[in-house]
Design an enzyme around this catalytic site. Structure first.
Site, PDB file in Angstrom:
ATOM      1  N   GLU A 163      24.257  31.566  72.693  1.00 57.87           N
ATOM      2  CA  GLU A 163      25.702  31.807  72.644  1.00 57.87           C
ATOM      3  C   GLU A 163      26.304  31.926  71.245  1.00 57.87           C
ATOM      4  OE1 GLU A 163      27.737  28.930  75.008  1.00 57.87           O
ATOM      5  OE2 GLU A 163      26.825  29.630  76.851  1.00 57.87           O
ATOM      6  N   GLU A 359      21.733  29.962  81.689  1.00 60.27           N
ATOM      7  CA  GLU A 359      22.589  28.824  82.050  1.00 60.27           C
ATOM      8  C   GLU A 359      23.534  29.233  83.153  1.00 60.27           C
ATOM      9  OE1 GLU A 359      24.903  27.022  78.892  1.00 60.27           O
ATOM     10  OE2 GLU A 359      23.178  27.089  77.540  1.00 60.27           O
TER      11      GLU A 359
END
Ligand code: GCO
Length: 454
Positions: A163, A359
């Site tokens: 991320e 995720e």
């Protein structure tokens, strides 16, 4: 068949959120160690000094995974634990910890997926300018080489960055994550360029140093919008809305898909972003885009939620307002299972790489009940709804290689500290006792049946 036979049913964690042992065995400081010391940054003044004490309890944790039938474990390496100054001297004890963890996983038939960077940047390198420093891609390359030399005889799957949207956007644009700065668009674009270069250099290095045939990927995030109806106009509006750049530079420019994934897969920045940023664009040296776009084996994508989208009367993208009382998680995140169908579908169409959901999950207000168990029907319902959509995507031909639930255990949720519980396993932070939640047992059945029960 809905899910492939070798589908990677996994759980994910990250170093700072679970390891603890922040000052042990020669580990260097990270920007998260330092950030948490500042007043009023983290809920309740908490920090990751002890967290889930996974550094000491990793064997017990692997046994819990085994009990839950987990096939793959995605974890991250704390860069300053193995290179206390970020570069140079290597900390043997730090390396040993990860080496032992890998052995323990393999002994229990759990495939390790190693993420190199999940935000705990070495403080010593931060003092030298962090990602602003043009040498930062070289620092990351050195780190990647150390990890690959040590682990690639046993580890087959590597992920460079987790991320970038968050550690640049939340860390340097909005300033609610370490190091907690609000920097200019020009500076953060330059940092982003260095991060992308670091990614490319690491990919190259991992392949050069690998002791076996390894698979290398990347794990960005962003909202995954979905169409209001199955009409082609709405589907096109949703697709566009995912890949378009923000229209203005207000707010967090980093929260998008294309700025981070187009350079990696196509070797170029998205045109609408280049237009938007104009003279604020980073310095791009000759050869940079080639380094950034090293071939990857897979795209990892973290997917939590998105907005519903339709095309309005003027042919423009319209985000549909959520109705009152729209389902939400304990952290107030909207519950939008459709994102796990449309997200992978749109990403696969565009980037044409096998996809891992690196995720997906939610926070709940979990408690230990009188019977000593942790009943979390909301989590089961959430995961069930999302996984049904993922299954649909897979059945429709999207190449989905695996799914990692966030998270294995409850852990340190960044600025929310320990207030929010994301785990399939409950952690009592006073005693470090672990209890597998009902959702953990449910996930076990999903895994055992390869998703048949969904
Ligand atoms: C992220 C990180 C995780 C978080 C999780 C829940 O997506 O922000 O990768 O470290 O803990 O996503 O917020």
């Amino acid at each position: 068949m809905a899910f492939k036979d070798d589908f990677a049913w996994g759980v994910a964690t990250s170093s700072y959120q679970i390891e603890g042992a922040a000052y042990s065995d020669g580990k260097g400081l990270s920007i998260w160690d330092m950030y948490c010391k500042q007043p009023n940054k983290i809920y309740g003044g908490q920090n990751g000094d002890v967290a889930c004490d996974h550094y000491h309890k990793y064997k017990e944790d692997v046994q819990l995974m085994k009990k839950m039938g987990i096939k793959a474990y995605r974890f991250s390496i704390c860069w300053p634990r193995i290179l206390p100054n970020g570069i140079g001297e290597v900390n043997k004890q730090g390396l040993e910890f990860y080496s032992n963890l890998v052995d323990e996983l393999l002994k229990n038939d759990i495939e390790p997926y190693v993420t190199l960077f999940h935000w705990d940047f070495p403080y010593e390198l931060y003092k030298r300018g962090g990602w602003m420093n043009p040498d930062s891609p070289l620092w990351f390359e050195e780190y990647a080489a150390v990890v690959t030399d040590q682990l690639s005889d046993r580890v087959k799957y590597f992920i460079t960055f987790n991320e970038p949207q968050c550690f640049i956007g939340l860390g340097h644009v909005v300033g609610v994550h370490a190091p907690g700065l609000q920097q200019s668009v020009a500076d953060t674009l330059q940092m982003a360029h260095h991060v992308l270069l670091a990614h490319g250099r690491a990919v190259k290095t991992i392949r050069q140093h690998a002791k076996q045939d390894v698979k290398v990927g990347y794990a960005p995030t962003a909202s995954m919008h979905y169409p209001a109806t199955n009409g082609p106009e709405d589907i096109e509006a949703a697709r566009k809305s995912i890949f378009q750049m923000p229209k203005t530079m207000e707010g967090n420019w980093a929260w998008n898909v294309s700025w981070w994934s187009d350079p990696v897969f196509f070797g170029k920045y998205p045109e609408d972003g280049v237009q938007l940023f104009g003279e604020l664009m980073p310095k791009i040296k000759e050869g940079d885009m080639e380094i950034i776009s090293q071939p990857l084996d897979f795209l990892g994508q973290n997917i939590y939620n998105g907005m519903q989208v339709r095309q309005d009367e003027n042919g423009q993208i319209e985000f549909v307002k959520r109705y009152d009382g729209f389902p939400k998680t304990a952290l107030n995140w909207p519950i939008t299972p459709e994102t796990l169908y449309w997200g992978p579908k749109f990403l696969y169409e565009r980037y044409k790489k096998p996809i891992y959901i690196t995720e997906n999950g939610l926070s709940c207000h979990d408690v230990v009940s009188l019977d000593g168990k942790v009943h979390d029907p909301n989590r089961i319902d959430f995961l069930h709804r999302y996984l049904v959509e993922l299954k649909r995507a897979s059945t429709d031909g999207v190449d989905i290689a695996g799914y990692f639930q966030w998270s294995f255990t409850d852990n340190f949720e960044w600025h929310s500290g320990y207030e929010d519980r994301f785990g399939l396993v409950f952690v009592d932070y006073n005693t470090q006792e672990r209890i597998i939640k009902d959702s953990g047992y449910w996930y076990k059945k999903v895994i055992e049946t390869n998703g048949e029960i969904l």
